[in-house]
Each structure stands twice: as C-alpha cells, then as structure tokens.
Design an enzyme around this catalytic site. Sequence first.
Site, PDB file in Angstrom:
ATOM      1  N   THR A 184     -35.548  68.415  20.127  1.00 41.30           N
ATOM      2  CA  THR A 184     -34.461  68.391  21.115  1.00 41.30           C
ATOM      3  C   THR A 184     -33.184  69.065  20.631  1.00 41.30           C
ATOM      4  O   THR A 184     -32.234  69.208  21.407  1.00 41.30           O
ATOM      5  CB  THR A 184     -34.119  66.947  21.505  1.00 41.30           C
ATOM      6  N   LYS A 185     -33.132  69.482  19.377  1.00 37.36           N
ATOM      7  CA  LYS A 185     -31.914  70.107  18.846  1.00 37.36           C
ATOM      8  C   LYS A 185     -31.679  71.466  19.511  1.00 37.36           C
ATOM      9  O   LYS A 185     -32.584  72.065  20.080  1.00 37.36           O
ATOM     10  CB  LYS A 185     -32.010  70.289  17.325  1.00 37.36           C
ATOM     11  N   ASN A 186     -30.444  71.962  19.394  1.00 39.19           N
ATOM     12  CA  ASN A 186     -30.151  73.281  19.968  1.00 39.19           C
ATOM     13  C   ASN A 186     -31.075  74.344  19.397  1.00 39.19           C
ATOM     14  O   ASN A 186     -31.514  75.249  20.107  1.00 39.19           O
ATOM     15  CB  ASN A 186     -28.693  73.653  19.715  1.00 39.19           C
TER      16      ASN A 186
END
Length: 364
Positions: A184-186
């Site tokens: 889910t991180k950038n």
Amino acid sequence: MIPYESLKILNLPFEEKFKSKFADFLDKGWYILGEEVAQFEQEFAAYHQENYVVGVANGLDALILSLQCCKFQKGDEVIVPSNTYIATILAIIQCGLTPVLVEPDSHTYNIDPKLIARAITPKTVAIMVVHLYGQCCEMDPILGLAKQHQLKIIEDCAQAHGAKYKGKLAGTFGDFGAFSFYPTKNLGALGDAGAILCRTESDYHQLRQLRNYGSEKKYHNGVIGYNSRLDELQASFLRIKLPHLDEINAHKRKLAAIYNEHLNASFIKPKLDADFHNVYHIYNILHPKRDQLKQYLQEHQIGTEIHYPVPPQDQVALKDVLQSFDYPISAKIHQQTLSLPCSFAHTAEDIFRVTEVMNKFHLK
C-alpha cells in the site's frame, strides 16, 4: 463503491510489465540477491542522490538492522514519537534498547522538536524520527539536537517515499533511512520488501553482512547476522514502479488538494506549509465523532481506515515495556483520526464525491 484502496486497480498500469518481468525471472533461474536487487539498490540510491542502499526483507528489518549497525549497548535509550505504528517501537525493543516516547506536534502529527530536548538523558543514544502519513518531520531543530548531544538519527521513512523538507528528501537527513515497500505504500511491492539508505561505506558493508547471515562472501561470516534479504522478484517489480514514483506522488497530491479545498471547516485537515512537500501516503483528518463519521461514510459506500486505533502505550504487548505516562496529544489523534481514500487508484471524481458526502455529515 469507493474503496479505501484497491491494489488491483493501483497496479493495473504496471501489470503487463510485471508479467514480463516474472517470465524473465523464471527464465534466469536466479532467485536470491541477483541482478534485480543490485540494480534496484543503485536506482533507489540515485533517486535520493546518495551512494549506499541495502535492500532488506521488510520495513521492520530496515529499522532493526539500522539500529544493530550502530552497536548500541543494551538498555540505551532511543527517542521515538508516541503516536507511531508499533513497528517503530518493536525495532527498538528487539535490539535490547529502551524506547522513550515523545509527543507529536498537534498540527503535523510528527514528533515535536520542542519536546525532544527534555527527554534526552545520559543514556540517550539516538532519535528515531517517523515521517508519518507522507510528511517529513521538522528536521532542522532535530539535527541540531543530535549534533549537540552526539546522537544518531534513524529515519523511519515507511510512509514518506519522495517526501521532502526544505527540498531535501526523506531518508537523507540522518545516519540511516529505513524504508518499507509494503504493497500500500506510495512505492509498493507485491509483497513485503524494504531498504536502508546509509551514509558511509563502512555502514553499507556492515548492513550487507547483517542482512545475509553475517556474510558478504559466501560461507564467510564476519558478524552475527539475520536472514533479511530483499526478494529478487520484489526488487524487479519495484524497479518497474520506481520511475513512476513522482507521478504517483503528484497524483496523490492532486487528490489531497481537492480535500484541502473542498472539505468544510468541521474537519481538521493536514497542515499546509511551504517547507514540507507532503506525498500523502495517508490523507487523514481529525473529527470528534470519528466512529460515527466512519460508519456514515460506509453507509454511503465509501471506505476508510484508521491509522491507528490503538496508541503504542495502550498495546497489550507493550504494557510492561513503555513508561506509564499520559500522552494526551497522541491519545486525541488515535481517538479522532480517520484516513480517507487518496490513492493512485482513485480519480478526482472519486474524491469530489467523498467531499460531497462528508460535508453533509452535520445534517445526519
């Protein structure tokens, strides 16, 4: 339905390249610490205009290995924000060190530099800053304190890929910058993955040993190490997405700008400051009726998350570890924070819809 996040949609632009890269991966037959890891390390270092990056298995290990590289003594104290995710504190504990919690600034939710000085004792060896939600900490005064007291700085950059403070990227201020590439991180992998930015060649070689059973040369072990290697396949996926990181961040900033402009004053929104380039890994607001608001949005087919519902000092696992002080600012944030949809998978129309629904909450 507007989900909080859709990893399927988020990764759709990269899907064909992922499939092609997986075919190459199978064809090569080299699965551990191969060319893809080495190339990603070089490219991630270049993105930050730094020389040394070591890929590791996940963000928690990135923090643990950074602390281990410092060779602190058991019981030494590490200052850490009171409202961080538990992983930051677990890393300190796993290394036999003592976490000392400091309250965040009530406007930025990052550690308050004005409160750090009073937490420093003769046993303090490091400050572990957390660039929470995608915004850097206020680093100038923190760097000043570290220099004054000869403290190491470890940056938890799990939520701050591409974030900047006064034009300088997260991860490039301290002795170590620890990154997570959780999906889910950038900059997200398709599984667990992490990396460490470090300043010196000696730390670089030490970290390369620590991640691989204490060995840089096969069957020759120089230190007591771990099994924490960045997966070759995940590195290949990260290489595909890294050139698009600034595009991803720009999109999230565009969506955040819609929230900032159109949400009404009943919601406490992220503080805007020209010194900070916020990449909005999480777009969070505060509201005293957070739980009712979350339910209301769910009824209108809008997904949200809470980052985080339980503060560290209230976690059962940490009850015998953390000092039993009150942390009222942290407590308020945990009681009132709500994370809104703000993803590379969302459109501007999605966000306008969310703001439209939210602005009617007072009528409910």
